[in-house]
Write a protein that holds these residues in place. Structure first.
Motif, PDB file in Angstrom:
ATOM      1  N   GLY A  28       0.921  -1.217  -0.185  1.00  0.00           N
ATOM      2  CA  GLY A  28      -0.140   0.155  -0.052  1.00  0.00           C
ATOM      3  C   GLY A  28       0.741   1.268  -0.087  1.00  0.00           C
ATOM      4  O   GLY A  28       2.107   1.258   0.165  1.00  0.00           O
ATOM      5  N   PRO A  29       0.300   2.338  -0.150  1.00  0.00           N
ATOM      6  CA  PRO A  29       1.037   3.487  -0.466  1.00  0.00           C
ATOM      7  C   PRO A  29       1.940   4.117   0.745  1.00  0.00           C
ATOM      8  O   PRO A  29       2.934   4.632   0.598  1.00  0.00           O
ATOM      9  CB  PRO A  29       0.113   4.855  -0.776  1.00  0.00           C
ATOM     10  CG  PRO A  29      -1.383   4.180  -0.458  1.00  0.00           C
ATOM     11  CD  PRO A  29      -1.161   2.581  -0.274  1.00  0.00           C
ATOM     12  N   GLY A  30       1.551   3.826   2.009  1.00  0.00           N
ATOM     13  CA  GLY A  30       1.987   4.294   3.172  1.00  0.00           C
ATOM     14  C   GLY A  30       3.473   3.330   3.467  1.00  0.00           C
ATOM     15  O   GLY A  30       4.386   3.702   3.669  1.00  0.00           O
ATOM     16  N   LEU A  31       3.159   1.911   3.420  1.00  0.00           N
ATOM     17  CA  LEU A  31       4.285   0.971   3.620  1.00  0.00           C
ATOM     18  C   LEU A  31       5.221   1.382   2.389  1.00  0.00           C
ATOM     19  O   LEU A  31       6.590   1.182   2.630  1.00  0.00           O
ATOM     20  CB  LEU A  31       3.572  -0.511   3.589  1.00  0.00           C
ATOM     21  CG  LEU A  31       4.706  -1.529   3.918  1.00  0.00           C
ATOM     22  CD1 LEU A  31       5.555  -1.187   4.962  1.00  0.00           C
ATOM     23  CD2 LEU A  31       4.028  -2.906   3.895  1.00  0.00           C
ATOM     24  N   GLN A  32       4.856   1.484   1.320  1.00  0.00           N
ATOM     25  CA  GLN A  32       5.579   1.499   0.069  1.00  0.00           C
ATOM     26  C   GLN A  32       6.487   2.894   0.223  1.00  0.00           C
ATOM     27  O   GLN A  32       7.747   2.654   0.117  1.00  0.00           O
ATOM     28  CB  GLN A  32       4.752   1.846  -0.986  1.00  0.00           C
ATOM     29  CG  GLN A  32       5.509   1.748  -2.345  1.00  0.00           C
ATOM     30  CD  GLN A  32       4.447   1.814  -3.476  1.00  0.00           C
ATOM     31  OE1 GLN A  32       4.679   2.499  -4.555  1.00  0.00           O
ATOM     32  NE2 GLN A  32       3.536   0.957  -3.677  1.00  0.00           N
ATOM     33  N   GLU A  33       5.995   3.906   0.925  1.00  0.00           N
ATOM     34  CA  GLU A  33       6.915   5.181   1.010  1.00  0.00           C
ATOM     35  C   GLU A  33       7.986   4.956   2.028  1.00  0.00           C
ATOM     36  O   GLU A  33       8.944   5.107   1.906  1.00  0.00           O
ATOM     37  CB  GLU A  33       6.043   6.194   1.755  1.00  0.00           C
ATOM     38  CG  GLU A  33       6.618   7.705   1.779  1.00  0.00           C
ATOM     39  CD  GLU A  33       5.770   8.556   2.647  1.00  0.00           C
ATOM     40  OE1 GLU A  33       4.482   8.508   2.415  1.00  0.00           O
ATOM     41  OE2 GLU A  33       6.171   9.234   3.261  1.00  0.00           O
ATOM     42  N   ILE A  34       7.507   4.027   3.128  1.00  0.00           N
ATOM     43  CA  ILE A  34       8.581   3.632   4.115  1.00  0.00           C
ATOM     44  C   ILE A  34       9.704   3.003   3.848  1.00  0.00           C
ATOM     45  O   ILE A  34      10.719   2.943   3.919  1.00  0.00           O
ATOM     46  CB  ILE A  34       7.959   3.060   5.515  1.00  0.00           C
ATOM     47  CG1 ILE A  34       6.744   4.136   5.893  1.00  0.00           C
ATOM     48  CG2 ILE A  34       8.794   2.801   6.575  1.00  0.00           C
ATOM     49  CD1 ILE A  34       7.160   5.223   6.579  1.00  0.00           C
ATOM     50  N   CYS A  35       9.088   1.651   2.871  1.00  0.00           N
ATOM     51  CA  CYS A  35      10.213   0.639   2.392  1.00  0.00           C
ATOM     52  C   CYS A  35      11.112   1.259   1.587  1.00  0.00           C
ATOM     53  O   CYS A  35      12.216   1.172   1.546  1.00  0.00           O
ATOM     54  CB  CYS A  35       9.553  -0.287   1.556  1.00  0.00           C
ATOM     55  SG  CYS A  35       8.465  -1.400   2.888  1.00  0.00           S
TER      56      CYS A  35
END
Ligand code: SF4
Ligand code: MSK
Length: 628
Positions: free
Chosen positions: A493-500
């Motif tokens: 998802g967009p949030g986890l993607q950003e952190i990764c």
């Protein structure tokens, strides 16, 4: 009980291998599972008892036949006793594995463990300090000896509490104190569990299950934790490194050696022997382009985590890996090694070697390894494997290309990537970019389509911004599915993607072998401490979508007893007692703040786990959603 689409089938990428095995007349775990149908309904419900020879007994679940065993034990007692004995067996297995490592540590200290050494002095000193051992001005080997002695005391009855429970948050320890769950000694709790389940001892199903939790905690915060910590001290703390997975890691033009089991004591020495110039020269003389060491199951995970050594497959793949005809030698230690594989290997040229005095198998040559001879024996067996290269029958069948992956996420590495503190992760959770985290652990089971539970659940969680950490056979399934590359962030998802993307990490972090589930306990403790809450308050959960083993029952139990609500795919044998079912799925919430849930369908399990996390977020005052 199971949806047909998730039962009695094999993995898609295993299909060509499965077809090859069948063509070669190999009987696999899936045929043997089908041959067992229908499996015993009494045993499936936990209603059969063979604890004493007045039995065996069984209780009729429909109320028409006997409602007690010969001794008078009813369904609640029989179900609870059976489950508790599973916990004791699982705790004994992990903790005995830990004991073997403590013996190597003691051997290093006294100079009898030839070829082994302390690879991480800093970790040795950190762990020694936790045991109250002063380290200033002391020789490393003196510290190692004192730590080994202190850990041996954890196995006995001289302590009121095992040492490493101090790693748990204060609020969690208070819960354990309140309900008398603090484990006192590792062997003591297992021994008491076996005593209580003897005929005519503890016949209160509630107190039996409470002791089951204390026994499981003695593994999670004791035997398994010692296994992981001593492995790190002896072989190094894992750090991220690239690797490859699936049957494609076997090389047609190299000597292939597969290590299988759980304990790194043997496989680390085999790994060193595979790098010997003398043996590499011998391999070249035999026409091989090198010596290719790969792993399966958790011994493979131990090597993958620390050395980036490739992983051929998980638990149920072992027969199919042998049916490639590419394996020149398989070396096993213990746990999860099907007794069928010696027979499978006999259809090919593969040499099968067992190494532990406590784990011998049909149609394998037994060459006993111990800390004093492991270096020498490893060189001898690798030489035999190299010499076996020219005995291959026909061209090996390796139908898949290896899949790239990254493993090696120890707690030290994860916190290091975050700048040495869990704060950035907590900030991401508070901001809702990461909704929470799930530890997916455990085995494969022929009752569930191979890897389907692991892969489906993982996919659903990461695409909903839930960070996944995994261990054991799950980690092989998700690596094969491509989730363990930084590029896999695109599937999140967009949030986890950003952190990764910001951290350069995959959305699914490989934390190790089965004993390494304790790394998850240490990580959630760090998060809870940083937030000033208990583990049970965190937006985290556990899952074992395809579990099969007694060890998995113990792991699930110490997760729950530590405050982590845990989902199971296959139903444990408890449905014969609705009292036991209700306690484990509801009642424990009032005791330890967490419960079990059972759901064979990973799509539905994903919804349950997401809602569990959202509910925890709400209770913490964070934004939350209704996903059910
Ligand atoms: Fe039967 Fe009781 Fe003996 Fe179990 S312990 S086998 S229920 S008599
Ligand atoms: S090997 S215990 S099948 S995870 Fe640890 Fe895999 Fe389960 Fe064995």
């Amino acid at each position: 009980m199971f949806d047909p689409k998730i039962s009695l089938s094999v993995t898609t990428d295993g299909d060509p291998l499965y077809a090859k095995a069948r063509k070669d007349g190999i009987e696999t775990v899936w045929e043997r599972h089908e041959a067992q149908q229908p499996q015993c309904g009494f045993c499936d419900m936990g209603l059969s008892c063979r604890i004493c020879v007045m039995g065996p007994c069984r209780v009729d679940p429909f109320g028409e036949g006997p409602q007690t065993g010969v001794c008078g034990a009813d369904a609640d007692i029989i179900v609870a006793r059976n489950l508790c004995r599973m916990i004791a067996a699982g705790a004994a297995s992990h903790s005995d594995h830990g004991r073997d490592l403590v013996e190597v540590l003691a051997g290093v200290a006294e100079g009898s463990a030839i070829g082994y050494k302390i690879r991480d002095e800093a970790k040795l000193k950190r762990v020694a300090a936790e045991y109250g051992i002063t380290t200033d001005g002391k020789e490393v080997l003196t510290i190692a000896g004192e730590l080994a002695d202190a850990m041996m005391e954890d196995y006995g009855m001289r302590r009121k509490a095992i040492q490493l429970v101090d790693r748990a948050p204060q609020k969690r320890r208070a819960v354990w104190e309140k309900f008398n769950l603090t484990p006192r000694g590792i062997d003591r709790e297992t021994s008491e569990m076996m005593h209580r389940t003897h005929m005519g001892v503890d016949n209160n199903w509630v107190t039996l299950l409470l002791q089951g939790m204390r026994n499981a905690l003695s593994d999670g915060w004791g035997g398994s934790m010692i296994a992981t910590e001593v492995s790190d001290i002896l072989f190094g703390v894992p750090a991220p490194r690239p690797t490859t997975v699936n049957a494609g890691v076997l090389k047609a033009d190299q000597v292939n050696i597969v290590v299988h089991g759980h304990n790194p004591v043997v496989s680390e020495m085999v790994s060193l022997a595979c790098q010997s110039k003398k043996l590499l020269d011998l391999a070249a003389k035999k026409g091989a382009k090198g010596i290719n060491l790969v792993g399966v199951c958790c011994t493979g995970n131990e090597l993958l985590m620390r050395r980036g050594i490739a992983m051929a497959g998980n638990h149920l793949m072992t027969e199919l890996i042998l049916s490639t005809g590419a394996v020149d030698m398989m070396i096993v230690d213990y746990q999860c090694i099907m007794p069928s594989i010696g027979k499978v290997a006999s259809c090919y040229h593969t040499k099968m070697i067992s190494t532990s005095d406590k784990a011998q198998f049909p149609q394998m040559e037994h060459i006993e390894f111990h800390p004093g001879n492991a270096e020498k024996k490893a060189a001898e067996v690798v030489r035999t494997a190299v010499e076996n290269f020219t005995n291959r029958k026909g061209t090996p069948f390796i139908p898949v290309e290896p899949q790239a992956a990254v493993g090696g996420f120890s707690v030290e590495t994860i916190l290091g990537a975050l700048g040495g503190t869990p704060e950035p992760l907590i900030d991401a959770i508070k901001a809702g970019k990461i909704r929470g985290a799930v530890g997916i652990v455990g085995c494969n089971n022929p009752k569930i389509k191979h890897d389907y539970g692991h892969v489906t659940l993982t996919r659903r969680l990461i695409e909903n911004d839930i960070l996944v950490v995994d261990t054991g056979c799950v980690s092989v399934a998700t690596a094969k599915a491509g989730f363990k590359l930084p590029e896999a962030a695109a599937m999140a998802g967009p949030g986890l993607q950003e952190i990764c993307k910001a951290l350069g990490i995959p959305p699914v972090l490989h934390m190790g072998s089965c004993v390494d589930n304790v790394r998850i306990l240490v990580l959630v403790s760090a998060l809870a401490d940083a937030l000033g809450v208990d583990i049970s308050d965190l937006p985290v959960a556990g899952s074992a979508p395809e579990w099969y083993s007694e060890k998995a029952v113990t792991i699930g139990t110490y997760f729950v007893a530590s405050g982590v609500t845990t989902h199971l795919g296959p139903m444990p044998p408890i449905t014969g007692s609705m009292n036991v079912v209700k306690l484990l799925t509801e009642g424990l919430g009032d005791v330890v703040g967490a419960t079990f849930a059972v759901e064979p369908d990973p799509e539905k399990a994903a919804i349950f786990l997401r809602q569990t996390i959202e509910d925890k977020r709400k209770a913490l005052g964070l934004d939350s959603r209704n996903v059910a």
